[in-house]
Design an enzyme around this catalytic site. Structure first.
Site, PDB file in Angstrom:
ATOM      1  N   ASN A   1       7.077 -33.197  36.488  1.00 26.80           N
ATOM      2  CA  ASN A   1       5.839 -33.912  36.198  1.00 26.80           C
ATOM      3  C   ASN A   1       5.696 -34.008  34.678  1.00 26.80           C
ATOM      4  O   ASN A   1       5.398 -33.027  34.012  1.00 26.80           O
ATOM      5  CB  ASN A   1       4.669 -33.130  36.816  1.00 26.80           C
ATOM      6  CG  ASN A   1       3.314 -33.700  36.433  1.00 26.80           C
ATOM      7  OD1 ASN A   1       3.221 -34.803  35.883  1.00 26.80           O
ATOM      8  ND2 ASN A   1       2.258 -32.941  36.716  1.00 26.80           N
ATOM      9  N   TRP A   2       5.927 -35.205  34.152  1.00 22.71           N
ATOM     10  CA  TRP A   2       5.920 -35.368  32.686  1.00 22.71           C
ATOM     11  C   TRP A   2       4.501 -35.417  32.119  1.00 22.71           C
ATOM     12  O   TRP A   2       4.319 -35.410  30.915  1.00 22.71           O
ATOM     13  CB  TRP A   2       6.681 -36.637  32.291  1.00 22.71           C
ATOM     14  CG  TRP A   2       8.142 -36.611  32.650  1.00 22.71           C
ATOM     15  CD1 TRP A   2       8.826 -35.603  33.273  1.00 22.71           C
ATOM     16  CD2 TRP A   2       9.105 -37.646  32.412  1.00 22.71           C
ATOM     17  NE1 TRP A   2      10.142 -35.949  33.434  1.00 22.71           N
ATOM     18  CE2 TRP A   2      10.341 -37.190  32.912  1.00 22.71           C
ATOM     19  CE3 TRP A   2       9.036 -38.913  31.820  1.00 22.71           C
ATOM     20  CZ2 TRP A   2      11.504 -37.968  32.837  1.00 22.71           C
ATOM     21  CZ3 TRP A   2      10.190 -39.681  31.748  1.00 22.71           C
ATOM     22  CH2 TRP A   2      11.411 -39.215  32.252  1.00 22.71           C
ATOM     23  N   LYS A   3       3.517 -35.555  32.986  1.00 22.97           N
ATOM     24  CA  LYS A   3       2.120 -35.663  32.539  1.00 22.97           C
ATOM     25  C   LYS A   3       1.994 -36.777  31.495  1.00 22.97           C
ATOM     26  O   LYS A   3       2.691 -37.790  31.618  1.00 22.97           O
ATOM     27  CB  LYS A   3       1.627 -34.307  32.020  1.00 22.97           C
ATOM     28  CG  LYS A   3       1.897 -33.191  33.043  1.00 22.97           C
ATOM     29  CD  LYS A   3       1.210 -31.889  32.742  1.00 22.97           C
ATOM     30  CE  LYS A   3       1.548 -30.891  33.844  1.00 22.97           C
ATOM     31  NZ  LYS A   3       0.881 -29.599  33.665  1.00 22.97           N
TER      32      LYS A   3
ATOM     33  N   HIS B   1      -3.519 -33.282  41.534  1.00 23.53           N
ATOM     34  CA  HIS B   1      -3.112 -32.257  40.562  1.00 23.53           C
ATOM     35  C   HIS B   1      -4.361 -31.588  39.978  1.00 23.53           C
ATOM     36  O   HIS B   1      -5.388 -32.245  39.797  1.00 23.53           O
ATOM     37  CB  HIS B   1      -2.284 -32.906  39.449  1.00 23.53           C
ATOM     38  CG  HIS B   1      -1.633 -31.899  38.561  1.00 23.53           C
ATOM     39  ND1 HIS B   1      -2.303 -31.298  37.535  1.00 23.53           N
ATOM     40  CD2 HIS B   1      -0.394 -31.369  38.574  1.00 23.53           C
ATOM     41  CE1 HIS B   1      -1.486 -30.434  36.942  1.00 23.53           C
ATOM     42  NE2 HIS B   1      -0.324 -30.456  37.558  1.00 23.53           N
TER      43      HIS B   1
ATOM     44  N   GLU C   1      -5.165 -30.832  37.095  1.00 20.48           N
ATOM     45  CA  GLU C   1      -5.707 -31.472  35.887  1.00 20.48           C
ATOM     46  C   GLU C   1      -6.583 -32.658  36.252  1.00 20.48           C
ATOM     47  O   GLU C   1      -7.573 -32.956  35.579  1.00 20.48           O
ATOM     48  CB  GLU C   1      -4.555 -31.882  34.954  1.00 20.48           C
ATOM     49  CG  GLU C   1      -3.957 -30.662  34.249  1.00 20.48           C
ATOM     50  CD  GLU C   1      -2.491 -30.785  33.908  1.00 20.48           C
ATOM     51  OE1 GLU C   1      -1.951 -31.909  33.893  1.00 20.48           O
ATOM     52  OE2 GLU C   1      -1.860 -29.734  33.660  1.00 20.48           O
TER      53      GLU C   1
ATOM     54  N   GLU D   1       0.068 -24.804  43.452  1.00 15.57           N
ATOM     55  CA  GLU D   1       0.058 -24.594  42.016  1.00 15.57           C
ATOM     56  C   GLU D   1      -1.166 -23.772  41.625  1.00 15.57           C
ATOM     57  O   GLU D   1      -2.256 -24.334  41.445  1.00 15.57           O
ATOM     58  CB  GLU D   1       0.017 -25.934  41.279  1.00 15.57           C
ATOM     59  CG  GLU D   1       1.164 -26.854  41.614  1.00 15.57           C
ATOM     60  CD  GLU D   1       1.418 -27.855  40.489  1.00 15.57           C
ATOM     61  OE1 GLU D   1       2.506 -27.818  39.904  1.00 15.57           O
ATOM     62  OE2 GLU D   1       0.504 -28.635  40.166  1.00 15.57           O
TER      63      GLU D   1
ATOM     64  N   GLY E   1       0.987 -24.302  32.806  1.00 16.35           N
ATOM     65  CA  GLY E   1       1.034 -24.479  31.355  1.00 16.35           C
ATOM     66  C   GLY E   1       0.665 -23.236  30.574  1.00 16.35           C
ATOM     67  O   GLY E   1       0.454 -23.297  29.365  1.00 16.35           O
TER      68      GLY E   1
ATOM     69  N   SER F   1       4.447 -22.910  35.447  1.00 16.91           N
ATOM     70  CA  SER F   1       5.356 -22.222  34.528  1.00 16.91           C
ATOM     71  C   SER F   1       6.725 -21.917  35.135  1.00 16.91           C
ATOM     72  O   SER F   1       7.296 -20.856  34.891  1.00 16.91           O
ATOM     73  CB  SER F   1       4.702 -20.957  33.974  1.00 16.91           C
ATOM     74  OG  SER F   1       3.546 -21.289  33.226  1.00 16.91           O
TER      75      SER F   1
ATOM     76  N   GLY G   1       6.264 -28.760  35.096  1.00 14.02           N
ATOM     77  CA  GLY G   1       5.621 -29.497  34.014  1.00 14.02           C
ATOM     78  C   GLY G   1       6.402 -29.340  32.723  1.00 14.02           C
ATOM     79  O   GLY G   1       7.386 -30.033  32.474  1.00 14.02           O
ATOM     80  N   GLY G   2       5.980 -28.400  31.896  1.00 15.17           N
ATOM     81  CA  GLY G   2       6.557 -28.214  30.562  1.00 15.17           C
ATOM     82  C   GLY G   2       8.079 -28.196  30.517  1.00 15.17           C
ATOM     83  O   GLY G   2       8.692 -28.873  29.679  1.00 15.17           O
TER      84      GLY G   2
HETATM   85  P1  PGA Z   1       3.850 -26.232  34.032  1.00 14.97           P
HETATM   86  O1  PGA Z   1       3.066 -27.358  34.863  1.00 14.97           O
HETATM   87  O2  PGA Z   1       5.245 -26.157  34.624  1.00 14.97           O
HETATM   88  O3  PGA Z   1       3.854 -26.723  32.612  1.00 14.97           O
HETATM   89  O4  PGA Z   1       3.114 -24.973  34.220  1.00 14.97           O
HETATM   90  C1  PGA Z   1       3.212 -27.455  36.257  1.00 14.97           C
HETATM   91  C2  PGA Z   1       2.376 -28.596  36.777  1.00 14.97           C
HETATM   92  O5  PGA Z   1       1.278 -28.840  36.248  1.00 14.97           O
HETATM   93  O6  PGA Z   1       2.783 -29.287  37.734  1.00 14.97           O
END
Ligand code: PGA
Length: 252
Positions: free
Chosen positions: A9-11, A95, A97, A167, A173, A213, A234-235
């Site tokens: 997930n590149w956000k 998600h 966020e 999640e 993050g 993470s 994500g990251g």
């Molecule tokens: P993260 O994000 O790997 O940076 O913790 C995961 C996500 O939000 O899907």
């Protein structure tokens, strides 16, 4: 048998040019994919250009959100048919966020779910508790209500196309990963909940991804858990080397 899915997930990262370069590099770095599905979710602007790069290859394309109407006066929104034609086969829904910053609720997750299914997209439905909820002992309660709310009115035939992503919000993050035991406990619970609602057979085939993470150095211990069927990353999906290492968790 559930084929693991590793989705990046590149956000809100990477311009069109950066995305296209990255996709080319990733194809090379990942090489052949065996026994695992790999997907990336670039921002909307880069979906189609990245689809062109990925065409015919082993990496699938996901969107990060979807609107529930097919077309109309909904400034700023993107529909299922648009995403499907742009080359997506998956879409991330709900998600944390989006729940936190954009007013996403279980009800809107549910509307997006049906829009995705109508467009032939596989929804990746995200659920997970906050730190406060975990500390208050509400994890199972929260996960159950998000699951039930998000999947309301979906029949067994529709659930067959759905992927769940657990999640924990406190692990996204933050660099704090749920331990494999913490994650497995909730994954097992989600699997049981699905079995109660939709039957054992469907629970056996529905993939439950872990997100929060995920890194090259913790993917193997997470994937070793019986009920963890992949990862939403994500990251660590923003660098070719780390995402390729995660996607290749089952190599060598
Ligand atoms: P993260 O994000 O790997 O940076 O913790 C995961 C996500 O939000 O899907």
């Amino acid at each position: 048998m559930r084929i693991p899915l590793i989705a990046g997930n590149w956000k809100m990262h990477k311009t069109v040019r950066e995305s296209v370069d990255f996709a080319r590099g990733l194809l090379e770095a990942i090489g052949e994919v065996n026994g695992v599905e790999v997907a990336v979710a670039p921002p909307f602007t880069a979906l189609h250009p990245v689809a062109e790069v990925l065409k015919g290859g082993p990496i699938r394309l996901a969107a990060q959100n979807i609107f529930w109407e097919e077309s109309g006066a909904y400034t700023g929104e993107t529909s299922g048919p648009m995403l499907a034609e742009a080359g997506c086969s998956l879409v991330i829904i709900g998600h944390s966020e989006r729940r936190q910053y954009f007013g996403e609720t279980d009800e809107t997750v549910n509307r997006r779910l049906f829009a995705a299914l109508a467009a032939g997209l596989h929804p990746i439905v995200c659920i997970g508790e906050t730190l406060e909820q975990r500390q208050a002992g509400q994890t199972f309660e929260v996960v159950t209500s998000q699951l039930e709310g998000g999947l309301t009115n979906a029949g067994a035939d529709q659930i067959g196309s759905v992927v769940i992503a657990y999640e924990p919000v406190w692990a996204i993050g933050t660099g704090v990963t749920a331990t494999p035991e913490q994650a497995e406990e909730v994954h097992h619970f989600i699997g049981q909940t699905l079995a109660e609602r939709y039957g054992e057979g469907l629970a056996q085939t529905t993939r439950i991804l872990y997100g929060g993470s995920v890194k090259p150095d913790n993917i193997r211990e997470l994937m070793a858990c019986e009920n963890i069927d992949g990862a939403l990353v994500g990251g660590a999906s923003l660098e070719i080397e780390s995402f390729a290492a995660i996607a290749g968790f089952n190599k060598g």
